[in-house]
Scaffold this active site. Sequence first.
Site, PDB file in Angstrom:
ATOM      1  N   SER A  60      -4.120   9.049   2.828  1.00 17.09           N
ATOM      2  CA  SER A  60      -3.593   9.065   3.926  1.00 17.09           C
ATOM      3  C   SER A  60      -3.236  10.407   4.306  1.00 17.09           C
ATOM      4  CB  SER A  60      -1.971   8.489   3.670  1.00 17.09           C
ATOM      5  OG  SER A  60      -1.145   8.722   4.587  1.00 17.09           O
ATOM      6  N   LYS A  97      -0.641   9.660  -2.859  1.00 14.65           N
ATOM      7  CA  LYS A  97      -1.726  10.010  -1.964  1.00 14.65           C
ATOM      8  C   LYS A  97      -2.406  11.391  -2.328  1.00 14.65           C
ATOM      9  CE  LYS A  97      -2.272   5.996  -0.180  1.00 14.65           C
ATOM     10  NZ  LYS A  97      -3.351   5.055  -0.409  1.00 14.65           N
ATOM     11  N   TYR A 141       5.396   8.222  -2.167  1.00 17.40           N
ATOM     12  CA  TYR A 141       4.071   7.817  -1.583  1.00 17.40           C
ATOM     13  C   TYR A 141       3.354   8.968  -1.250  1.00 17.40           C
ATOM     14  CZ  TYR A 141       0.800   5.776   1.858  1.00 17.40           C
ATOM     15  OH  TYR A 141      -0.291   5.559   2.599  1.00 17.40           O
ATOM     16  N   ASP A 149      -5.859  -7.823  -8.907  1.00 19.46           N
ATOM     17  CA  ASP A 149      -4.947  -6.841  -8.782  1.00 19.46           C
ATOM     18  C   ASP A 149      -5.490  -5.475  -9.122  1.00 19.46           C
ATOM     19  OD1 ASP A 149      -2.741  -5.202  -9.038  1.00 19.46           O
ATOM     20  OD2 ASP A 149      -1.340  -6.739 -10.002  1.00 19.46           O
TER      21      ASP A 149
HETATM   22  N1  LIG Z   1      -0.776   1.519   7.652  1.00 19.82           N
HETATM   23  C1  LIG Z   1      -0.649   2.910   7.580  1.00 19.82           C
HETATM   24  O1  LIG Z   1      -0.151   3.590   8.572  1.00 19.82           O
HETATM   25  C2  LIG Z   1      -1.298   3.553   6.717  1.00 19.82           C
HETATM   26  C3  LIG Z   1      -1.541   5.142   6.904  1.00 19.82           C
HETATM   27  C4  LIG Z   1      -2.142   5.784   5.977  1.00 19.82           C
HETATM   28  C5  LIG Z   1      -2.696   5.449   4.879  1.00 19.82           C
HETATM   29  N2  LIG Z   1      -2.713   3.935   4.542  1.00 19.82           N
HETATM   30  C6  LIG Z   1      -3.175   3.101   3.382  1.00 19.82           C
HETATM   31  O2  LIG Z   1      -4.159   2.081   3.948  1.00 19.82           O
HETATM   32  C7  LIG Z   1      -4.285   1.430   2.831  1.00 19.82           C
HETATM   33  C8  LIG Z   1      -4.406  -0.226   3.518  1.00 19.82           C
HETATM   34  O3  LIG Z   1      -3.094  -0.372   3.795  1.00 19.82           O
HETATM   35  P1  LIG Z   1      -2.651  -1.110   5.154  1.00 19.82           P
HETATM   36  O4  LIG Z   1      -2.188   0.041   5.845  1.00 19.82           O
HETATM   37  O5  LIG Z   1      -3.980  -1.742   6.006  1.00 19.82           O
HETATM   38  O6  LIG Z   1      -1.851  -2.216   4.702  1.00 19.82           O
HETATM   39  P2  LIG Z   1      -1.889  -3.743   4.685  1.00 19.82           P
HETATM   40  O7  LIG Z   1      -0.511  -4.060   3.795  1.00 19.82           O
HETATM   41  O8  LIG Z   1      -2.022  -4.390   5.996  1.00 19.82           O
HETATM   42  O9  LIG Z   1      -3.124  -3.966   3.574  1.00 19.82           O
HETATM   43  C9  LIG Z   1      -2.960  -3.968   2.408  1.00 19.82           C
HETATM   44  C10 LIG Z   1      -3.321  -4.832   1.627  1.00 19.82           C
HETATM   45  O10 LIG Z   1      -3.439  -4.609   0.280  1.00 19.82           O
HETATM   46  C11 LIG Z   1      -3.427  -5.804  -0.542  1.00 19.82           C
HETATM   47  N3  LIG Z   1      -2.829  -5.184  -1.841  1.00 19.82           N
HETATM   48  C12 LIG Z   1      -1.554  -4.820  -2.064  1.00 19.82           C
HETATM   49  N4  LIG Z   1      -1.442  -4.361  -3.446  1.00 19.82           N
HETATM   50  C13 LIG Z   1      -2.615  -4.895  -3.980  1.00 19.82           C
HETATM   51  C14 LIG Z   1      -3.095  -5.007  -5.347  1.00 19.82           C
HETATM   52  N5  LIG Z   1      -2.421  -4.487  -6.261  1.00 19.82           N
HETATM   53  N6  LIG Z   1      -4.265  -5.531  -5.564  1.00 19.82           N
HETATM   54  C15 LIG Z   1      -5.088  -5.984  -4.493  1.00 19.82           C
HETATM   55  N7  LIG Z   1      -4.667  -5.976  -3.247  1.00 19.82           N
HETATM   56  C16 LIG Z   1      -3.448  -5.448  -2.996  1.00 19.82           C
HETATM   57  C17 LIG Z   1      -2.295  -6.497   0.192  1.00 19.82           C
HETATM   58  O11 LIG Z   1      -1.914  -7.950  -0.176  1.00 19.82           O
HETATM   59  C18 LIG Z   1      -3.128  -6.220   1.587  1.00 19.82           C
HETATM   60  O12 LIG Z   1      -3.614  -7.346   2.222  1.00 19.82           O
HETATM   61  C19 LIG Z   1      -3.425   1.522   1.984  1.00 19.82           C
HETATM   62  O13 LIG Z   1      -4.028   2.298   0.788  1.00 19.82           O
HETATM   63  C20 LIG Z   1      -2.367   2.491   2.564  1.00 19.82           C
HETATM   64  O14 LIG Z   1      -1.585   3.246   1.768  1.00 19.82           O
HETATM   65  C21 LIG Z   1      -2.019   3.116   5.755  1.00 19.82           C
END
Ligand SMILES: NC(=O)c1ccc[n+]([C@@H]2O[C@H](COP(=O)([O-])OP(=O)(O)OC[C@H]3O[C@@H](n4cnc5c(N)ncnc54)[C@H](O)[C@@H]3O)[C@@H](O)[C@H]2O)c1
Length: 252
Positions: A142, A159, A155, A62
């Site tokens: 982001s 970021k 959020y 975590d």
């Molecule tokens: N999806 C979007 O639209 C988007 C846009 C901009 C930025 N992001 C960023 O991209 C990154 C990845 O997110 P995603 O969209 O792939 O989401 P996702 O939910 O598909 O993947 C995130 C992963 O992180 C894991 N996770 C969550 N909390 C955790 C913790 N405390 N310790 C370890 N693992 C943990 C989850 O189990 C999951 O597998 C994030 O930082 C998110 O803020 C996403």
Amino acid sequence: MRLQGKVAIVTGAGSGFGEGIARTFAREGAAVIVNDLNRAAGERVAAQIAETGGRAAFVYGDVSREEDHVTLLDEAVSRFGHLDIVVNNAGTTHRNKPLLEVTEAEFDRVYAVNVKGIFWSARTVMPYFVQRGAGVMINIASTAGVRPRPGLVWYNGSKGAVITASKAMAAEFGPHNIRVNCVNPVIGDTGLTAEFMGVPNTPENRAKFLAGIPLGRFSTPQDIANACLYLASDEAAFITGVCLEVDGGRCI
Ligand SMILES: NC(=O)c1ccc[n+]([C@@H]2O[C@H](COP(=O)([O-])OP(=O)(O)OC[C@H]3O[C@@H](n4cnc5c(N)ncnc54)[C@H](O)[C@@H]3O)[C@@H](O)[C@H]2O)c1
């Protein structure tokens, strides 16, 4: 192979962008520590990388906990010999909703994972990188951190903190040959998409978000992985403190 001989930690690599980053790094020759809170998801990604001839190991953790970062570093060094690259990708959000409806628990969770996770990562890996005289950190921020919109206020703020802290770390650790950069994805199809939209991920609801992206589509894990691959590689040896929008023009 652009990462031959390198060792990388990718947090949150059990799904979404992190999975794409881990697979791409492994394909390009890196040994990858696949971290996630979700054991089954992380084990699946590590096993699939190994099945296709790559080097990967799942390590549960975590990112909001200091001791889990220590474990990640220890596992990288004991399994693969050293550590070159950390991608702080794990992140979370509160659901898209009015600011006054976000609870203290939701706020605390978003900051514990998105911001404190990077605080602990830096406290753990920077002394190692300083001693080694080299290192690369990539933080997944982001477009929300540079072009905030209503409904995701805290959020967005988390970021923004990631972006500013990354630039400050780039300045502080540059003299040690440590590079710190951010990648700013626009909305993509991942586990978090419905939370970001605040409504179900249906074609009708997606249309509103697509309208603001000049290249006319959501980001993909491969888009984000390609940007990370460049920033992690020696091709980016003189690039630090940059926040690279991977957003189809969203932030124009
Ligand atoms: N999806 C979007 O639209 C988007 C846009 C901009 C930025 N992001 C960023 O991209 C990154 C990845 O997110 P995603 O969209 O792939 O989401 P996702 O939910 O598909 O993947 C995130 C992963 O992180 C894991 N996770 C969550 N909390 C955790 C913790 N405390 N310790 C370890 N693992 C943990 C989850 O189990 C999951 O597998 C994030 O930082 C998110 O803020 C996403």
